[in-house]
Design a protein around this motif. Sequence first.
Motif, PDB file in Angstrom:
ATOM      1  N   ALA A   1       0.833  -1.208   0.000  1.00  0.00           N
ATOM      2  CA  ALA A   1       0.000   0.000   0.000  1.00  0.00           C
ATOM      3  C   ALA A   1       0.865   1.254   0.000  1.00  0.00           C
ATOM      4  CB  ALA A   1      -0.901  -0.003   1.239  1.00  0.00           C
ATOM      5  N   TYR A   2       1.913   1.239   0.803  1.00  0.00           N
ATOM      6  CA  TYR A   2       2.800   2.403   0.908  1.00  0.00           C
ATOM      7  C   TYR A   2       3.458   2.708  -0.440  1.00  0.00           C
ATOM      8  CZ  TYR A   2       7.035   5.021   2.073  1.00  0.00           C
ATOM      9  OH  TYR A   2       8.036   5.948   2.088  1.00  0.00           O
ATOM     10  N   LYS A   3       3.942   1.654  -1.104  1.00  0.00           N
ATOM     11  CA  LYS A   3       4.627   1.868  -2.397  1.00  0.00           C
ATOM     12  C   LYS A   3       3.653   2.396  -3.450  1.00  0.00           C
ATOM     13  CE  LYS A   3       8.453  -1.221  -1.601  1.00  0.00           C
ATOM     14  NZ  LYS A   3       8.882  -2.606  -1.528  1.00  0.00           N
ATOM     15  N   ALA A   4       2.432   1.876  -3.467  1.00  0.00           N
ATOM     16  CA  ALA A   4       1.425   2.379  -4.415  1.00  0.00           C
ATOM     17  C   ALA A   4       1.077   3.833  -4.082  1.00  0.00           C
ATOM     18  CB  ALA A   4       0.176   1.511  -4.362  1.00  0.00           C
ATOM     19  N   ALA A   5       0.982   4.128  -2.777  1.00  0.00           N
ATOM     20  CA  ALA A   5       0.613   5.478  -2.340  1.00  0.00           C
ATOM     21  C   ALA A   5       1.665   6.502  -2.752  1.00  0.00           C
ATOM     22  CB  ALA A   5       0.427   5.499  -0.825  1.00  0.00           C
ATOM     23  N   ILE A   6       2.936   6.145  -2.575  1.00  0.00           N
ATOM     24  CA  ILE A   6       4.032   7.059  -2.947  1.00  0.00           C
ATOM     25  C   ILE A   6       3.937   7.400  -4.435  1.00  0.00           C
ATOM     26  CG2 ILE A   6       6.551   7.074  -3.338  1.00  0.00           C
ATOM     27  CD1 ILE A   6       5.940   7.675  -0.484  1.00  0.00           C
ATOM     28  N   ARG A   7       3.656   6.393  -5.252  1.00  0.00           N
ATOM     29  CA  ARG A   7       3.569   6.615  -6.706  1.00  0.00           C
ATOM     30  C   ARG A   7       2.363   7.492  -7.052  1.00  0.00           C
ATOM     31  NH1 ARG A   7       5.451   0.540  -8.715  1.00  0.00           N
ATOM     32  NH2 ARG A   7       7.609   0.823  -8.040  1.00  0.00           N
ATOM     33  N   ALA A   8       1.247   7.269  -6.367  1.00  0.00           N
ATOM     34  CA  ALA A   8       0.051   8.089  -6.637  1.00  0.00           C
ATOM     35  C   ALA A   8       0.295   9.541  -6.219  1.00  0.00           C
ATOM     36  CB  ALA A   8      -1.158   7.516  -5.894  1.00  0.00           C
ATOM     37  N   LEU A   9       0.979   9.730  -5.089  1.00  0.00           N
ATOM     38  CA  LEU A   9       1.265  11.089  -4.621  1.00  0.00           C
ATOM     39  C   LEU A   9       2.203  11.806  -5.588  1.00  0.00           C
ATOM     40  CD1 LEU A   9       1.624  10.331  -0.795  1.00  0.00           C
ATOM     41  CD2 LEU A   9      -0.109  11.802  -1.848  1.00  0.00           C
ATOM     42  N   GLU A  10       3.198  11.084  -6.089  1.00  0.00           N
ATOM     43  CA  GLU A  10       4.126  11.677  -7.080  1.00  0.00           C
ATOM     44  C   GLU A  10       3.357  12.086  -8.333  1.00  0.00           C
ATOM     45  OE1 GLU A  10       8.111   9.186  -5.890  1.00  0.00           O
ATOM     46  OE2 GLU A  10       7.188   8.803  -7.858  1.00  0.00           O
ATOM     47  N   HIS A  11       2.485  11.184  -8.803  1.00  0.00           N
ATOM     48  CA  HIS A  11       1.707  11.462 -10.018  1.00  0.00           C
ATOM     49  C   HIS A  11       0.791  12.663  -9.824  1.00  0.00           C
ATOM     50  CE1 HIS A  11      -1.393  10.098 -13.194  1.00  0.00           C
ATOM     51  NE2 HIS A  11      -0.345  10.589 -13.826  1.00  0.00           N
ATOM     52  N   ALA A  12       0.265  12.809  -8.598  1.00  0.00           N
ATOM     53  CA  ALA A  12      -0.652  13.919  -8.309  1.00  0.00           C
ATOM     54  C   ALA A  12       0.107  15.181  -7.887  1.00  0.00           C
ATOM     55  CB  ALA A  12      -1.619  13.511  -7.202  1.00  0.00           C
ATOM     56  N   LYS A  13       1.456  15.086  -7.866  1.00  0.00           N
ATOM     57  CA  LYS A  13       2.291  16.212  -7.404  1.00  0.00           C
ATOM     58  C   LYS A  13       1.780  16.741  -6.046  1.00  0.00           C
ATOM     59  CE  LYS A  13       3.779  17.811 -11.993  1.00  0.00           C
ATOM     60  NZ  LYS A  13       3.201  16.729 -12.772  1.00  0.00           N
TER      61      LYS A  13
END
Length: 329
Positions: free
Chosen positions: A58-70
């Motif tokens: 979950a953490y790894k997916a979350a980091i990627r989503a946050l990066e994508h959403a800036k």
Amino acid sequence: MMMSRSYIAGTGSYLPERRVTNEELAQSIDTSDEWIVSRTGINERRIAADGELTSDLAYKAAIRALEHAKTSADEIDLIVLATTTPDRTFPSTATRVQSMLNMKGGAAFDVQAVCSGFIYALSVADNFIRAGQAETVLVIGAETFSRILDWEDRTTCVLFGDGAGAVVLKKNKEFSHDDDPGKTRGILTTHLHSDGDHADLLYVDGGPSSTQTTGHVRMIGREVFRHAVINLAAVVDEALEANGYTRADIDWLVPHQANKRILDSTARKLDMPPERVVITVDRHANTSAASIPLALDEAVKDGRIKDDNLVLLEAMGGGLTWGAALVRW
Ligand code: ACO
């Protein structure tokens, strides 16, 4: 009348490294690649490493989503995490992810609706934003389903995999209801259903209160299949009707990835051409609450889902639970 809605500002996903093919499963149980592919469309699945927990995915997916959403973690005011395979009975896996993200404020909780979990979590998050109780919400679907499988039961263990997907939901600007709201970016409506009378079709035969064990997945596959096709077609029509759209208006159907035959039957029932259905079940198998955000992330990142597309998300799972969300991208 002025109104606002939430929109998906970014997506992210993560799959464990280890691939397990059908051939590998056939070495330990009485099955074959031919049976699994022809009945389910699954070629392989990912399985979490020893010690790799739902919160890690979950953490790894979350980091990627946050990066994508800036977006930075300290901008999040709520985490809603859908899972059936939490790290522990309590505290929630969402609070574990909150800590991993070094978030010092906000709130975090889990939602449990099995394979429909992501639609439920998205609906909860969207309603928090609409009600003005949150502005930036991290919605995660994450599972280590491999941990609740009976690896000697060939009727279930071949169907599932591990993974996680996440989206960042944000409140968009206010707009006038008269300005054709179905064209303004965001989640148009969400639709949730459940029917507890069918709990015995798909369940885990353990739990803290009943057996004090974790238990294993049990399923009457044919019955689940039958309910899935009927309920999914009905909830898709309900979402379209609520917004004045028809099936032909859908640009992309992003369904829960249970198995290819359910996807094909639902698409046929909805007159959806297969090329407008996002499919990952061949490589991911059924990752329960993670399957929709995993599929969504793939179709967003490879450019299939574009701005202004009408995207329909739908799922059915144990409970029975089912639901849909109609999104203007
Ligand atoms: N390998 C080989 N043979 C198998 C396997 C296997 N992995 N699993 C079952 N079989 C055998 C059965 O033992 C049975 O043999 P028998 O006739 O000698 O008794 C035969 O295959 C047929 O079994 P059925 O269960 O009738 O097979 P069916 O065609 O219904 O396919 C399946 C099973 C794939 C599970 C199907 O019912 C299905 O897709 N159901 C939907 C369930 C689902 O996707 N659940 C996921 C969770 S819910 C959700 O996400 C929507």
